[in-house]
Design a protein around this motif. Structure first.
Motif, PDB file in Angstrom:
ATOM      1  N   SER A  48       0.815  -1.228   0.000  1.00  0.00           N
ATOM      2  CA  SER A  48       0.000   0.000   0.000  1.00  0.00           C
ATOM      3  C   SER A  48       0.842   1.269   0.000  1.00  0.00           C
ATOM      4  N   SER A  49       2.136   1.148   0.345  1.00  0.00           N
ATOM      5  CA  SER A  49       2.931   2.357   0.607  1.00  0.00           C
ATOM      6  C   SER A  49       2.888   3.349  -0.549  1.00  0.00           C
ATOM      7  N   ALA A  50       3.191   2.834  -1.755  1.00  0.00           N
ATOM      8  CA  ALA A  50       3.298   3.756  -2.893  1.00  0.00           C
ATOM      9  C   ALA A  50       1.983   4.470  -3.126  1.00  0.00           C
ATOM     10  N   ILE A  51       0.892   3.702  -3.141  1.00  0.00           N
ATOM     11  CA  ILE A  51      -0.397   4.321  -3.439  1.00  0.00           C
ATOM     12  C   ILE A  51      -0.820   5.252  -2.298  1.00  0.00           C
ATOM     13  N   PRO A 166       9.717   1.083   2.619  1.00  0.00           N
ATOM     14  CA  PRO A 166       8.568   1.761   1.984  1.00  0.00           C
ATOM     15  C   PRO A 166       7.506   2.179   3.001  1.00  0.00           C
ATOM     16  N   VAL A 167       7.280   1.343   4.009  1.00  0.00           N
ATOM     17  CA  VAL A 167       6.281   1.683   5.026  1.00  0.00           C
ATOM     18  C   VAL A 167       6.741   2.896   5.820  1.00  0.00           C
ATOM     19  N   ILE A 168       8.048   2.939   6.121  1.00  0.00           N
ATOM     20  CA  ILE A 168       8.575   4.074   6.877  1.00  0.00           C
ATOM     21  C   ILE A 168       8.414   5.360   6.072  1.00  0.00           C
ATOM     22  N   VAL A 169       8.758   5.280   4.797  1.00  0.00           N
ATOM     23  CA  VAL A 169       8.628   6.490   3.945  1.00  0.00           C
ATOM     24  C   VAL A 169       7.180   6.951   3.908  1.00  0.00           C
ATOM     25  N   ALA A 170       6.262   5.986   3.707  1.00  0.00           N
ATOM     26  CA  ALA A 170       4.846   6.354   3.638  1.00  0.00           C
ATOM     27  C   ALA A 170       4.396   6.978   4.954  1.00  0.00           C
ATOM     28  N   VAL A 271      -5.059   7.010   4.300  1.00  0.00           N
ATOM     29  CA  VAL A 271      -4.221   5.839   4.553  1.00  0.00           C
ATOM     30  C   VAL A 271      -5.086   4.587   4.574  1.00  0.00           C
ATOM     31  N   PHE A 272      -6.180   4.721   5.310  1.00  0.00           N
ATOM     32  CA  PHE A 272      -7.127   3.640   5.436  1.00  0.00           C
ATOM     33  C   PHE A 272      -7.692   3.234   4.060  1.00  0.00           C
ATOM     34  N   GLY A 273      -7.998   4.219   3.250  1.00  0.00           N
ATOM     35  CA  GLY A 273      -8.523   3.917   1.912  1.00  0.00           C
ATOM     36  C   GLY A 273      -7.499   3.174   1.065  1.00  0.00           C
ATOM     37  N   ALA A 274      -6.226   3.612   1.152  1.00  0.00           N
ATOM     38  CA  ALA A 274      -5.175   2.966   0.366  1.00  0.00           C
ATOM     39  C   ALA A 274      -5.003   1.515   0.803  1.00  0.00           C
ATOM     40  N   VAL A 275      -4.995   1.296   2.111  1.00  0.00           N
ATOM     41  CA  VAL A 275      -4.832  -0.066   2.626  1.00  0.00           C
ATOM     42  C   VAL A 275      -6.028  -0.919   2.212  1.00  0.00           C
ATOM     43  N   LEU A 276      -7.207  -0.327   2.229  1.00  0.00           N
ATOM     44  CA  LEU A 276      -8.411  -1.071   1.848  1.00  0.00           C
ATOM     45  C   LEU A 276      -8.312  -1.544   0.391  1.00  0.00           C
ATOM     46  N   ILE A 277      -7.932  -0.641  -0.485  1.00  0.00           N
ATOM     47  CA  ILE A 277      -7.835  -1.004  -1.902  1.00  0.00           C
ATOM     48  C   ILE A 277      -6.787  -2.086  -2.121  1.00  0.00           C
ATOM     49  N   GLN A 278      -5.621  -1.885  -1.482  1.00  0.00           N
ATOM     50  CA  GLN A 278      -4.556  -2.864  -1.662  1.00  0.00           C
ATOM     51  C   GLN A 278      -4.941  -4.193  -1.014  1.00  0.00           C
ATOM     52  N   GLY A 279      -5.661  -4.094   0.126  1.00  0.00           N
ATOM     53  CA  GLY A 279      -6.106  -5.307   0.810  1.00  0.00           C
ATOM     54  C   GLY A 279      -7.030  -6.137  -0.071  1.00  0.00           C
TER      55      GLY A 279
END
Lengths: 327, 509
Positions: A48-51, A166-170, A271-279
Motif C-alpha cells: 500500500s505504501s506507494a499508493i 517503503p512503510v517508513i517512507v509512507a 491511509v485507510f482507503g489505500a490499505v483497503l484497496i490494496q487489501g
C-alpha cells in the motif's frame, strides 16, 4: 426528515467505509485463512505504501475541490528519468531519489501554472499533463522496458528496526501531510478554499497560493510514490503508473475525502482507503481470483464510495440551507 | 466629537443605471448611524464601496480626515472597517476559532505553526463578548443560524475595528439572541465604537441609532438626529415615487364591465418549511397578475422555488387547475403547465454558451420531435424560434446561432421568457424578471406579461420593486419573514401600507 434524523443518517454515512473495511477483512479472512496471517498483513502494508503516498498528495488537491489526473504519468516520467540516470549516467540511487521528487514537484508546478495562474479547469488541465507526461516518458524510454540495478531495488527490501523502508517512507509522508493540514495556517486555508473559494477570497485568503501549494505537493508525492513503486517493481514498463490516478482518488474518497472539496483527512482517512484497496487486491490474489475481475471489483467499491460521498454532500446542503426565520 | 467617516458626492452606476446619486454624509466618531431604505435604494452599494467591494464612479470618502479609496476588502479591514454581512461568509467545515482567525492565526514566532493555546484563549474572549456559549473547537456546521450570526459578529469584533457595519444582523436571530445582540451593541457603543446599522426593523433603528439616514432610489432623502424621526415618517420618506418608469395598462382595468370569471389555477394551502416559510396559502386565478412583494430575505424566491419543485417543503399542498401536484420535480411542474423564470438568469436561467436558438427551444424540444422516429423536425423548430423571437421582440441583429452570452441583459431575459412562453404555460412564475435590464426592455417584458395573462394564464410576479408591482398587478401579496402578511387589490394599492406590512415589526423586548 427532521434535522436530528438527518444528522443521524450523516453519522451512518460517515461510518460506512469503516464497515466496508471490516467486511472486507472478515470476508477474505473467512475464505482464505492465510489472508489474516501477520506476514500477509505486513505485506499488504508494504504494497500500500506507494499508493498511500500518491493518494496523500491527491487528498490535498481533492480538498480544494480540484483533481489531479496526471499523477500516474508523473510517476511514469519520474521512473523513466530515474531509470535513464541510473543506467546511462550511473547516478547513485540516493541522488536519483532526490531527483525524482524534484521532478514530481516540477510537474506539480506545471499543473499549478495551468490551474492557479491561467485558470484552467483542473480536470482538463491535468488530463492534458497526463497525456504529455506519458508521451514524454514513452519518448524517453523508446517504449522499451528498463530493468534497474540491484543497488536501487535493494531500497525497497531494506528494513529499519525491522520495519520495511517503503512503510517508513509512507508513514513519514502521511505524518508530515497530516501535521501540515491540521496545524499550519496554509493547511487550514486549504479547507476554506475547498468549502467556498469565493468566500475564502473575500476573507483575505490567498486562493491562488493555496492552489499552487496543493498541486506542487501532489506532484512531489506522485514523484516520491513513483520512486517507491519503482524500487518495489524493479523495472520501468510503458504502463508504469497507468491508472494510478484512479486508485489514488479512490483511496482518498474511500477514506472520506469529498470530491466536493473541504472535507477529508490524510490520517486516518486516506491511509485507510489505500490499505483497503490494496487489501482487496491482495485478498483476491489469495483466492486465486481471475485477474480480469480485479478492476471490476475495485471499481464497484469505488462507486459505492463515491455514492456515499454524494449522499453526504446532498445531506450537507440540506442541513446548510439558508434560513430566514428562527424556527 | 470629530468626523470619523465622510462621504462626499458618492455616485455609482451599474450599466448606465444610477444606483447612488451624489451621497454626502458624515458619521461622527463614537456614534451609531441607522441606515434605512427600500430594496435597491442603494444601502448595500454604499456600504460595499466603503468596505472595498465596489468602487464609486465619482465622489470621495474621507476616513479619519484623509482621503480613502479601498482597493479591496483587505484594505478596508486594515483601515479598521468591519462588515457583518446579511449573507454569512463562514466556513461550516472549520471550527469557530479557525473561522475567526483564518488569515491571522497566532503562530510560534515566524514558524508556520498554529499556536492552539493562544488560538483558543483569544477565541474564547470574543465568544464571551458576543455571548455565545460554545467552545472554540466547535465546527460551525453544528451551530444554529443565530449562533452562526454571532460567530460572524465575533469575527468582525476580533479585527478590533473602529467602525463596524451591521447589515440586517438580526434576521436569523431568535428573540433571546436579538436581545443579547442589542445589549452587545450598547456595550460597544459605551466603549466608543462607531457603528452603521442597516435594518428593515424601523423601531430597532430608531432605538439603537444616534442619527438616521434615509436612502431612496440612490439618493439621500433625509438625514438627522433620531429625535427628528418616527417610524411613520421613515416609511413616508422611503416610499416616494420613481417617475421615470411607465407601465402598460390592461384592457380589463379600464372597462367598467365585470372582470372575467374567476377560475383558480394555482392553489397553495398551508405551505410550511421550518426556517423558511410558514403556513403560506393563496390562490392564483386565470388571467390574473398576482404580485408578491417582500424585502430582501422575506422568502419570496424560496417560496417560488418550492412551488416549482426546486426545494422541498415539509407541509402543505399545491394544486394546479384542481389537480394536486405530486412529486418534487420541475419536469412534473412543466407537465402541469407551470413555468418558472428564476431570479438569477446567468446562473440558473440560461445556458450562456449555447446559442440563442437552442436556449429558446430548450423547454419545448420534445414537441418538435417527429412522431415515430424521434428525430427533431428542424424546420418546425426553426419556425417556432422565429415566431417567438418576433413575439418577444428580440434584437434582430443577433443571429440564432450566436451564444446567449453575447446578448445584452434585456435581450437575455427576453430569451429566457421566450423559452417559457413557447411552452404556453398556464401558470407563469416570474422571479425578478426585470432585474438589471434597461428601461425599454423592461417595458416590453411588462407587455409580454400582460399578453400572457390576457391569454388566460395566471402570472405570479415576484419583484423587489414596489412600483413595478403596483404598475402591473391585479392583486399584491406581501410577505415578511416567510409569512404572507397582507393582501391588496387594484385599485386600492397603497404604497405605505405595503411597505409597513413588509417591514419587520419587533416582537422582542
Amino acid at each position: 426528515m427532521s434535522p436530528e434524523q438527518q444528522r443521524l443518517v450523516m453519522r451512518a454515512l460517515d461510518a460506512a467505509p469503516l464497515v466496508l473495511f471490516a467486511l472486507v477483512l472478515a470476508g477474505f479472512g473467512a475464505l482464505s485463512p492465510s489472508f489474516l496471517a501477520p506476514a500477509n498483513l505486513v505485506n499488504v502494508l508494504v504494497q500500500s505504501s506507494a499508493i498511500a503516498i500518491v493518494a496523500t498528495g491527491m487528498t490535498f488537491v481533492l480538498l480544494t475541490a480540484g483533481v489531479d489526473l496526471s499523477v500516474g504519468s508523473i510517476m511514469f516520467v519520474a521512473a523513466a528519468v530515474s531509470g535513464k540516470l541510473l543506467l546511462a549516467q550511473g547516478w547513485p540511487p540516493s541522488l536519483v531519489v532526490a531527483g525524482i521528487i524534484a521532478l514530481g514537484g516540477l510537474c506539480g508546478l506545471l499543473n499549478g501554472l495551468l490551474i492557479a495562474r491561467l485558470g484552467l479547469i483542473a480536470f482538463i488541465a491535468t488530463l492534458g499533463t497526463q497525456y504529455v507526461g506519458r508521451g514524454f516518458g514513452m519518448w524517453l524510454t523508446e517504449t522499451r522496458a528498463m530493468n534497474l540495478p540491484e543497488a536501487f531495488t535493494q531500497l525497497a527490501s531494506n528494513r529499519l528496526l525491522g520495519v520495511p523502508l517503503p512503510v517508513i517512507v509512507a508513514a513519514l509522508v502521511v505524518a508530515a501531510a497530516h501535521a501540515f493540514l491540521m496545524r499550519t495556517p496554509r493547511g487550514r486555508q486549504i479547507y476554506a478554499v475547498g468549502q467556498d473559494a469565493a468566500a475564502a477570497r473575500k476573507a483575505g485568503v490567498n486562493v491562488r497560493g493555496v492552489l499552487w501549494t496543493v498541486y506542487v505537493l501532489c506532484g512531489l508525492c506522485a514523484g516520491l510514490g513513483g520512486a517507491v513503486a519503482l524500487a518495489q517493481i524493479g523495472s520501468v514498463a510503458p504502463t508504469f503508473g497507468a491508472n494510478k490516478e484512479f486508485a489514488a482518488i479512490a483511496a482518498a474518497v474511500l477514506g472520506g475525502t469529498s470530491l466536493f472539496g473541504g472535507r477529508g483527512r490524510v490520517w486516518p482517512g486516506t491511509v485507510f482507503g489505500a490499505v483497503l484497496i490494496q487489501g482487496i487486491e491482495n485478498g483476491l490474489n489469495h483466492l486465486n481470483a481471475d485477474p480480469y475481475l480485479y478492476p471490476l471489483i475495485t471499481a464497484g467499491i469505488i462507486f459505492v464510495a463515491v455514492l456515499l460521498d454524494s449522499a453526504r454532500g446532498r445531506l450537507r446542503r440540506t442541513l446548510g440551507r439558508r434560513r430566514i426565520r428562527p424556527d | 466629537m470629530s468626523a470619523l467617516l465622510q462621504f462626499e458626492g458618492i455616485t455609482k452606476r451599474f450599466g448606465g443605471v444610477p444606483v447612488l446619486r451624489d451621497i454626502t454624509l458624515t458619521v461622527e466618531a463614537g456614534t451609531t448611524l441607522g441606515l434605512v431604505g427600500e430594496n435597491g435604494a442603494g444601502k448595500s452599494t454604499l456600504m460595499n464601496i466603503l468596505a472595498g467591494n465596489l468602487r464609486s464612479d465619482a465622489g470621495r470618502i474621507f476616513w479619519d480626515g484623509r482621503p480613502f479609496a479601498p482597493a479591496g476588502p483587505a484594505e478596508a479591514a486594515a483601515a479598521g472597517i468591519a462588515f457583518v454581512h446579511q449573507e454569512l461568509n463562514l466556513f461550516p467545515n472549520l471550527t469557530i476559532a479557525e473561522n475567526l482567525f483564518l488569515t491571522r492565526f497566532p503562530r510560534w514566532g515566524r514558524l508556520p505553526w498554529i499556536r492552539r493555546d493562544a488560538l483558543g484563549t483569544q477565541t474564547v474572549r470574543w465568544l464571551r463578548e458576543v455571548g455565545l456559549e460554545a467552545t472554540p473547537e466547535t465546527p460551525v456546521e453544528r451551530l444554529s443560524a443565530g449562533e452562526r450570526q454571532l460567530v460572524e459578529i465575533a469575527r468582525a469584533l476580533s479585527l478590533e475595528p473602529r467602525l463596524i457595519i451591521f447589515d440586517e444582523p438580526t434576521t436569523s436571530l431568535s428573540d433571546r439572541e436579538t436581545r443579547q445582540f442589542f445589549e452587545l451593541m450598547s456595550r460597544l457603543r459605551a466603549r466608543g465604537l462607531t457603528m452603521i446599522y442597516i435594518s428593515h426593523t424601523l423601531d430597532d433603528v430608531l432605538r439603537l441609532s444616534d442619527r438616521v439616514a434615509v436612502l431612496r432610489d440612490g439618493a439621500l432623502v433625509a438625514h438627522g438626529p433620531r429625535a427628528d424621526f418616527d417610524a411613520a415618517r421613515l416609511v413616508t420618506l422611503m416610499v416616494g415615487r420613481s417617475l421615470n418608469q411607465l407601465y402598460p395598462t390592461r384592457a380589463c382595468w379600464e372597462q367598467s364591465v365585470p372582470a372575467p370569471a374567476v377560475r383558480p389555477l394555482l392553489e397553495v394551502h398551508g405551505l410550511t418549511q421550518p426556517g423558511v416559510v410558514r403556513n403560506v396559502s393563496f390562490t392564483l386565478h386565470a388571467s390574473e397578475v398576482l404580485g408578491l412583494f417582500g424585502l430582501m430575505g422575506a422568502g419570496r424566491s424560496e417560496l417560488a422555488r418550492m412551488l416549482f419543485g426546486l426545494e422541498p417543503f415539509a407541509r402543505g399542498a399545491v394544486q394546479v387547475a384542481g389537480q394536486p401536484l405530486q412529486g418534487n420535480s420541475p419536469r412534473r411542474r412543466l407537465q402541469h403547465g407551470v413555468a418558472f423564470l428564476t431570479e438569477d438568469r446567468r446562473e440558473d436561467g440560461l445556458a450562456l454558451e449555447a446559442s440563442i436558438a437552442d436556449n429558446l427551444a430548450l423547454v419545448t424540444l420534445r414537441r418538435h420531435a417527429r412522431r415515430g422516429s424521434g428525430w427533431l423536425n428542424r424546420s418546425a423548430l426553426a419556425e417556432a424560434v422565429r415566431s417567438i423571437r418576433a413575439a418577444v421582440r428580440l434584437t434582430p441583429t443577433a443571429r440564432d446561432t450566436a451564444p446567449a452570452r453575447t446578448l445584452s441583459g434585456g435581450n437575455q431575459q427576453k430569451v429566457v421568457l421566450g423559452k417559457w412562453l413557447l411552452a404556453e404555460p398556464q401558470v407563469l412564475i416570474l422571479d425578478e424578471p426585470t432585474r438589471g435590464i434597461d428601461v425599454g426592455a423592461k417595458f416590453e417584458i411588462y407587455q409580454l406579461i400582460h399578453q400572457r395573462a390576457d391569454a388566460g394564464a395566471g402570472v405570479l410576479l415576484i419583484s423587489s420593486e414596489l412600483e413595478e408591482l403596483i404598475g402591473l398587478c391585479d392583486r399584491i401579496l406581501v410577505m415578511r419573514r416567510g409569512e404572507l402578511v397582507d393582501e391588496l387589490r387594484r385599485p386600492d394599492f397603497d404604497r405605505e401600507r405595503i411597505l409597513r406590512a413588509a417591514l419587520h415589526e419587533r416582537t422582542a423586548a
